[in-house]
Motif scaffolding. Sequence first.
Motif, PDB file in Angstrom:
ATOM      1  N   GLY A 216       0.847  -1.145   0.029  1.00  0.00           N
ATOM      2  CA  GLY A 216      -0.065  -0.076  -0.082  1.00  0.00           C
ATOM      3  C   GLY A 216       0.963   1.404   0.174  1.00  0.00           C
ATOM      4  O   GLY A 216       2.062   1.252   0.268  1.00  0.00           O
ATOM      5  N   GLU A 217       0.195   2.373  -0.511  1.00  0.00           N
ATOM      6  CA  GLU A 217       1.003   3.646  -0.473  1.00  0.00           C
ATOM      7  C   GLU A 217       1.470   4.283   1.033  1.00  0.00           C
ATOM      8  O   GLU A 217       2.481   4.612   0.857  1.00  0.00           O
ATOM      9  CB  GLU A 217      -0.308   4.792  -1.062  1.00  0.00           C
ATOM     10  CG  GLU A 217       0.410   6.015  -1.284  1.00  0.00           C
ATOM     11  CD  GLU A 217      -0.576   7.204  -1.678  1.00  0.00           C
ATOM     12  OE1 GLU A 217      -0.971   7.898  -0.825  1.00  0.00           O
ATOM     13  OE2 GLU A 217      -1.140   6.986  -2.674  1.00  0.00           O
ATOM     14  N   ARG A 218       0.691   4.040   1.897  1.00  0.00           N
ATOM     15  CA  ARG A 218       1.346   4.422   3.208  1.00  0.00           C
ATOM     16  C   ARG A 218       2.375   3.971   3.723  1.00  0.00           C
ATOM     17  O   ARG A 218       3.457   4.362   4.284  1.00  0.00           O
ATOM     18  CB  ARG A 218      -0.121   4.541   4.277  1.00  0.00           C
ATOM     19  CG  ARG A 218       0.187   5.171   5.585  1.00  0.00           C
ATOM     20  CD  ARG A 218       0.483   6.473   5.400  1.00  0.00           C
ATOM     21  NE  ARG A 218       0.813   6.959   6.781  1.00  0.00           N
ATOM     22  CZ  ARG A 218       0.849   8.498   6.892  1.00  0.00           C
ATOM     23  NH1 ARG A 218       0.761   9.313   5.734  1.00  0.00           N
ATOM     24  NH2 ARG A 218       1.252   8.948   8.100  1.00  0.00           N
ATOM     25  N   ALA A 219       2.400   2.436   3.588  1.00  0.00           N
ATOM     26  CA  ALA A 219       3.609   1.709   4.083  1.00  0.00           C
ATOM     27  C   ALA A 219       4.771   1.940   3.250  1.00  0.00           C
ATOM     28  O   ALA A 219       5.796   2.021   3.773  1.00  0.00           O
ATOM     29  CB  ALA A 219       3.137   0.297   3.989  1.00  0.00           C
ATOM     30  N   THR A 220       4.549   2.501   1.866  1.00  0.00           N
ATOM     31  CA  THR A 220       5.586   2.693   1.305  1.00  0.00           C
ATOM     32  C   THR A 220       6.170   3.997   1.564  1.00  0.00           C
ATOM     33  O   THR A 220       7.456   4.269   1.463  1.00  0.00           O
ATOM     34  CB  THR A 220       5.373   2.671  -0.410  1.00  0.00           C
ATOM     35  OG1 THR A 220       4.603   1.400  -0.613  1.00  0.00           O
ATOM     36  CG2 THR A 220       6.476   2.894  -1.178  1.00  0.00           C
ATOM     37  N   PRO A 270      -0.379  15.613   0.959  1.00  0.00           N
ATOM     38  CA  PRO A 270      -1.788  15.408   1.469  1.00  0.00           C
ATOM     39  C   PRO A 270      -2.914  15.054   0.222  1.00  0.00           C
ATOM     40  O   PRO A 270      -3.798  14.588   0.538  1.00  0.00           O
ATOM     41  CB  PRO A 270      -2.209  17.006   2.033  1.00  0.00           C
ATOM     42  CG  PRO A 270      -1.324  17.797   1.190  1.00  0.00           C
ATOM     43  CD  PRO A 270      -0.062  17.138   1.226  1.00  0.00           C
ATOM     44  N   THR A 271      -2.271  15.222  -1.016  1.00  0.00           N
ATOM     45  CA  THR A 271      -2.979  15.010  -2.164  1.00  0.00           C
ATOM     46  C   THR A 271      -2.321  14.239  -2.924  1.00  0.00           C
ATOM     47  O   THR A 271      -0.918  14.068  -3.076  1.00  0.00           O
ATOM     48  CB  THR A 271      -3.660  16.369  -2.798  1.00  0.00           C
ATOM     49  OG1 THR A 271      -2.220  17.003  -3.423  1.00  0.00           O
ATOM     50  CG2 THR A 271      -4.125  17.290  -1.919  1.00  0.00           C
ATOM     51  N   PRO A 272      -2.918  13.498  -4.134  1.00  0.00           N
ATOM     52  CA  PRO A 272      -2.181  12.786  -5.182  1.00  0.00           C
ATOM     53  C   PRO A 272      -1.035  13.652  -6.146  1.00  0.00           C
ATOM     54  O   PRO A 272      -0.060  13.144  -6.168  1.00  0.00           O
ATOM     55  CB  PRO A 272      -3.307  12.200  -5.871  1.00  0.00           C
ATOM     56  CG  PRO A 272      -4.573  12.125  -4.860  1.00  0.00           C
ATOM     57  CD  PRO A 272      -4.296  13.308  -3.952  1.00  0.00           C
ATOM     58  N   ASP A 273      -1.398  14.764  -6.342  1.00  0.00           N
ATOM     59  CA  ASP A 273      -0.687  15.743  -7.040  1.00  0.00           C
ATOM     60  C   ASP A 273       0.398  16.111  -6.258  1.00  0.00           C
ATOM     61  O   ASP A 273       1.696  15.863  -6.772  1.00  0.00           O
ATOM     62  CB  ASP A 273      -1.438  17.021  -7.242  1.00  0.00           C
ATOM     63  CG  ASP A 273      -2.428  16.623  -8.381  1.00  0.00           C
ATOM     64  OD1 ASP A 273      -2.329  15.532  -9.090  1.00  0.00           O
ATOM     65  OD2 ASP A 273      -3.334  17.382  -8.761  1.00  0.00           O
ATOM     66  N   ARG A 274       0.456  16.382  -4.920  1.00  0.00           N
ATOM     67  CA  ARG A 274       1.441  17.004  -3.979  1.00  0.00           C
ATOM     68  C   ARG A 274       2.539  15.585  -3.864  1.00  0.00           C
ATOM     69  O   ARG A 274       3.692  15.723  -3.795  1.00  0.00           O
ATOM     70  CB  ARG A 274       1.109  17.435  -2.761  1.00  0.00           C
ATOM     71  CG  ARG A 274       0.363  18.672  -2.867  1.00  0.00           C
ATOM     72  CD  ARG A 274       1.233  19.637  -2.877  1.00  0.00           C
ATOM     73  NE  ARG A 274       1.875  19.854  -1.541  1.00  0.00           N
ATOM     74  CZ  ARG A 274       1.423  20.472  -0.343  1.00  0.00           C
ATOM     75  NH1 ARG A 274       0.029  21.104  -0.498  1.00  0.00           N
ATOM     76  NH2 ARG A 274       2.079  20.707   0.853  1.00  0.00           N
ATOM     77  N   LEU A 275       1.999  14.311  -3.700  1.00  0.00           N
ATOM     78  CA  LEU A 275       2.571  13.198  -3.305  1.00  0.00           C
ATOM     79  C   LEU A 275       3.396  13.015  -5.009  1.00  0.00           C
ATOM     80  O   LEU A 275       4.668  12.660  -4.766  1.00  0.00           O
ATOM     81  CB  LEU A 275       1.802  12.173  -3.251  1.00  0.00           C
ATOM     82  CG  LEU A 275       2.272  10.690  -3.073  1.00  0.00           C
ATOM     83  CD1 LEU A 275       3.476  10.612  -1.908  1.00  0.00           C
ATOM     84  CD2 LEU A 275       1.252   9.667  -3.078  1.00  0.00           C
ATOM     85  N   ALA A 276       2.773  13.238  -5.998  1.00  0.00           N
ATOM     86  CA  ALA A 276       3.520  12.871  -7.386  1.00  0.00           C
ATOM     87  C   ALA A 276       4.659  13.936  -7.309  1.00  0.00           C
ATOM     88  O   ALA A 276       5.895  13.490  -7.731  1.00  0.00           O
ATOM     89  CB  ALA A 276       2.529  12.914  -8.479  1.00  0.00           C
ATOM     90  N   ARG A 277       4.554  15.094  -7.051  1.00  0.00           N
ATOM     91  CA  ARG A 277       5.708  16.043  -7.206  1.00  0.00           C
ATOM     92  C   ARG A 277       6.769  15.697  -6.114  1.00  0.00           C
ATOM     93  O   ARG A 277       7.821  15.616  -6.365  1.00  0.00           O
ATOM     94  CB  ARG A 277       5.145  17.563  -6.994  1.00  0.00           C
ATOM     95  CG  ARG A 277       4.199  17.881  -7.953  1.00  0.00           C
ATOM     96  CD  ARG A 277       4.090  19.723  -8.001  1.00  0.00           C
ATOM     97  NE  ARG A 277       3.422  19.836  -6.518  1.00  0.00           N
ATOM     98  CZ  ARG A 277       2.162  20.135  -6.653  1.00  0.00           C
ATOM     99  NH1 ARG A 277       1.066  19.865  -7.571  1.00  0.00           N
ATOM    100  NH2 ARG A 277       1.557  20.545  -5.627  1.00  0.00           N
ATOM    101  N   ALA A 278       6.215  15.327  -4.971  1.00  0.00           N
ATOM    102  CA  ALA A 278       7.423  15.050  -3.829  1.00  0.00           C
ATOM    103  C   ALA A 278       8.119  13.592  -4.325  1.00  0.00           C
ATOM    104  O   ALA A 278       9.392  13.584  -4.115  1.00  0.00           O
ATOM    105  CB  ALA A 278       6.683  14.645  -2.686  1.00  0.00           C
TER     106      ALA A 278
END
Length: 315
Positions: A216-220, A270-278
Amino acid sequence: MSDLGADLRRETLISNADPADFLALLKPRVMSLVVFTALVGLLLAPGAIHPVIGATAILAIAVGGGASGALNMWYEAETDALMRRTANRPIPAGRVTREEALAFGLCLAFFSVMVLGLATNWVAAGLLAFTIFFYAVVYTMLLKRRTAQNIVIGGAAGALPPVIGWAAVTGSLAVEPLVLFAIIFLWTPPHFWALALVKSGDYGRAGIPMLPNVAGERATRMQILLYTLVLVPFALVPLALGFAGPVYAVAGFGGGLLMLVWAFAILRAPTPDRLARACWRMFGGSILYLFALFAALLLEWSAGRLAPLLPGGWA
């Protein structure tokens, strides 16, 4: 007629291949990092090596790394065709046949190991052969489609070039190259899991059990942070062992701080877009971080070699 048609299609594929396609099979971007880290390992090793022999050793290591890439693409051609990121590679795009890629990879593997052994020593050649085998067989064939820890275990192959470079000079192993190995080994999971978070859909379609698809995303996100928390202080071990100096300290502390910032940004996005940029920031920035560490070692080695030639250096 069907056999004739198959032969004609094969000939068409062969005629469509050009040198750029075979170069792409070598994964040149990955190869560049292999060459650079191997070069640093070779130069840091005690003792002397003739420049021509040293250049031959680096070329052999580079070709061996390229052979690993070609064998990886041969085996994963069907998987590559299912992923947007890899669909335009030479085999799934129909520019090179799988048979050509296999023959190309095996020939490069054989000649790279033989050249390294004849030019330097068989310890280095054996390490190169093991690296190719580990990446092509253990990682690509056995681990990648069976465990979410594929990147962790398979990272050993990408971490061996500085050890091979060191062995090419000394014919043996030592603490210093093993520390460099461990730095790359610890660097690999946060680097590739950042990409896996962005490309989890691709990996899911291809049936590859990358960590985001399994845990899952959180564990990763948490695993990226944990590995970074281990990597950053461990990357300072060369300072403690005395084979790195102030330039390396700047790269280690400064780059390590950025790595931690990027890892926390992934965890807290907090959001998919912010996660992708990070994630893209971590993926690209981590390459620069590893390059900076090894470049600092290279700069300090160069400064040490030039110091006796400077005014007052003979005193």
